[in-house]
Design an enzyme around this catalytic site. Sequence first.
Site, PDB file in Angstrom:
ATOM      1  N   HIS A 178      16.059  21.997  -2.427  1.00 33.87           N
ATOM      2  CA  HIS A 178      14.597  22.102  -2.595  1.00 33.87           C
ATOM      3  C   HIS A 178      14.137  23.554  -2.749  1.00 33.87           C
ATOM      4  O   HIS A 178      12.972  23.794  -3.068  1.00 33.87           O
ATOM      5  CB  HIS A 178      13.867  21.485  -1.400  1.00 33.87           C
ATOM      6  CG  HIS A 178      14.078  20.015  -1.241  1.00 33.87           C
ATOM      7  ND1 HIS A 178      13.745  19.112  -2.226  1.00 33.87           N
ATOM      8  CD2 HIS A 178      14.611  19.281  -0.228  1.00 33.87           C
ATOM      9  CE1 HIS A 178      14.051  17.887  -1.811  1.00 33.87           C
ATOM     10  NE2 HIS A 178      14.585  17.952  -0.603  1.00 33.87           N
ATOM     11  N   ASP A 224      21.921  13.657  -3.790  1.00 31.99           N
ATOM     12  CA  ASP A 224      21.059  13.495  -2.619  1.00 31.99           C
ATOM     13  C   ASP A 224      19.942  12.496  -2.967  1.00 31.99           C
ATOM     14  O   ASP A 224      19.558  12.360  -4.136  1.00 31.99           O
ATOM     15  CB  ASP A 224      20.457  14.852  -2.240  1.00 31.99           C
ATOM     16  CG  ASP A 224      19.679  14.811  -0.943  1.00 31.99           C
ATOM     17  OD1 ASP A 224      20.251  15.168   0.095  1.00 31.99           O
ATOM     18  OD2 ASP A 224      18.489  14.410  -0.967  1.00 31.99           O
ATOM     19  N   HIS A 226      16.889  12.750  -2.413  1.00 31.89           N
ATOM     20  CA  HIS A 226      15.662  13.429  -2.847  1.00 31.89           C
ATOM     21  C   HIS A 226      15.886  14.228  -4.132  1.00 31.89           C
ATOM     22  O   HIS A 226      16.988  14.731  -4.371  1.00 31.89           O
ATOM     23  CB  HIS A 226      15.175  14.381  -1.746  1.00 31.89           C
ATOM     24  CG  HIS A 226      14.926  13.699  -0.436  1.00 31.89           C
ATOM     25  ND1 HIS A 226      15.869  13.641   0.572  1.00 31.89           N
ATOM     26  CD2 HIS A 226      13.848  13.020   0.011  1.00 31.89           C
ATOM     27  CE1 HIS A 226      15.373  12.965   1.600  1.00 31.89           C
ATOM     28  NE2 HIS A 226      14.150  12.571   1.292  1.00 31.89           N
ATOM     29  N   ASP A 312      21.957  10.801   2.339  1.00 28.97           N
ATOM     30  CA  ASP A 312      20.729  10.171   2.839  1.00 28.97           C
ATOM     31  C   ASP A 312      20.335   8.962   1.982  1.00 28.97           C
ATOM     32  O   ASP A 312      19.309   8.327   2.227  1.00 28.97           O
ATOM     33  CB  ASP A 312      19.576  11.183   2.981  1.00 28.97           C
ATOM     34  CG  ASP A 312      19.485  12.189   1.851  1.00 28.97           C
ATOM     35  OD1 ASP A 312      20.187  12.027   0.832  1.00 28.97           O
ATOM     36  OD2 ASP A 312      18.690  13.147   1.981  1.00 28.97           O
TER      37      ASP A 312
HETATM   38  C1  OKS Z   1       8.332  16.342   4.748  1.00 27.29           C
HETATM   39  C2  OKS Z   1       9.762  16.541   4.460  1.00 27.29           C
HETATM   40  C3  OKS Z   1      10.589  15.393   4.874  1.00 27.29           C
HETATM   41  C4  OKS Z   1      11.747  15.123   4.015  1.00 27.29           C
HETATM   42  C5  OKS Z   1      12.648  16.282   3.749  1.00 27.29           C
HETATM   43  C6  OKS Z   1      13.820  15.842   2.940  1.00 27.29           C
HETATM   44  C7  OKS Z   1      14.988  16.730   3.103  1.00 27.29           C
HETATM   45  C8  OKS Z   1      16.146  16.259   2.315  1.00 27.29           C
HETATM   46  N1  OKS Z   1       7.695  17.573   4.982  1.00 27.29           N
HETATM   47  N2  OKS Z   1      16.276  16.708   1.065  1.00 27.29           N
HETATM   48  O1  OKS Z   1      17.294  16.389   0.314  1.00 27.29           O
HETATM   49  O2  OKS Z   1      16.995  15.506   2.750  1.00 27.29           O
HETATM   50 ZN    ZN Z   2      17.696  14.537   0.876  1.00 23.35          ZN
END
Ligand code: OKS
Ligand code: ZN
Length: 373
Positions: A178, A224, A226, A312
């Site tokens: 991210h 991942d 996300h 995840d």
């Molecule tokens: C909200 C963030 C919650 C999710 C974060 C995800 C992290 C992750 N402020 N990214 O691949 O696993």
């Molecule tokens: Zn993730």
Amino acid sequence: MKVVYSSTCLVHNPEYETLSGKRVPYLESPQRYEVIKEALSDSEDSFGFVEASEDLEIGEHLLSVHNPEYVEYVKNAYDAWVEDGGDEAGVVPDTFPHPKLINFKNGDIDVTKLKPIAKAGLYCFDLSTPITADTYKAAIAAVQVTLTACSILTTESKASSSEGPVGVFALTRPPGHHAATSLSGGYCYFNNVAIAARFLQSQAQSPSSVNAESKPKIAILDIDYHHGNGTQDIFYADPSVYYVSLHAVPDYPYYTGTASETGFGPGKGYTLNLPLPTYTTGDEEYLAALRHAVHKINEFGAEYVVVSLGVDTYQHDPICKFGLTTAGYRRVGGAIARAGAGVGTVFVMEGGYFIADLGANVRAVLEGYQTAG
Ligand code: OKS
Ligand code: ZN
């Protein structure tokens, strides 16, 4: 397979984060790291452990991706924050330069003069990525782990003949996908896979994989749950790094990762987003999309593949909504072994939060990769 780690990755240990308005214990915990390491130590397949050196000089590689002001910010933000009366638990923004609020594009606001709390919102996009007293150290260690893994990969790839693809696992924490050039978020500070891609480009030689601008070609496969908004952003206009992501919609980070995002300028066509629906994506649906991703990477013809390895996507993950199984992860590893037919791969750890099965799931991907015929 070599597993690179660093005990310094454990020192980042925020107390809490805010999810859906609730203050909850920090999900991206040191325990995640320990259970993965333990599961690989217990494996019957031989994983060889290598501790990354804390003295490894990474500055030049860090700056191949991140803005120097941002790196300085992550390094010094905690002290400036506490000095200014901020909570000792860590730096967390309370206000963001929302596009409808932004007034400084014309240069009227000198960002170097912003208060610590204002800088927090400038350099971070959520409430889950605090900078604690030890965050910078751990984030640097994660980069040291990544670069050590990449060096091993290039050495082993050159030495290997025909016993199948070479794989190396970088056991990193905090994660990275991210994080963009000057931005943290989603537990990420420095983009480990992006730094890996740039490092591998500096090492690779094969003329067959050199693109028009003569940079060696690297593929990043992000599995991942996300979307890796940071990685996508870093390489969006760059045709030498092909970014392919499988991720959930609708889910965090909410505003990126549509199939229509395909790159910009010379990078047009070198970003591939494969969004998959929450609740109905299980092993079969996921593997079908993954095979397509692998096919596209084969067509691209990369010198190395860098995998953003998140588990995840697991059926019991506490914050995610896919249904993958541990058996499914073995097949995921097997499918990745077919990316680029014999191309060396570095796996870099990203998310995965169901502690009880986290180690087994990571092990399943790596063993599936190793044993793929
Ligand atoms: C909200 C963030 C919650 C999710 C974060 C995800 C992290 C992750 N402020 N990214 O691949 O696993
Ligand atoms: Zn993730």
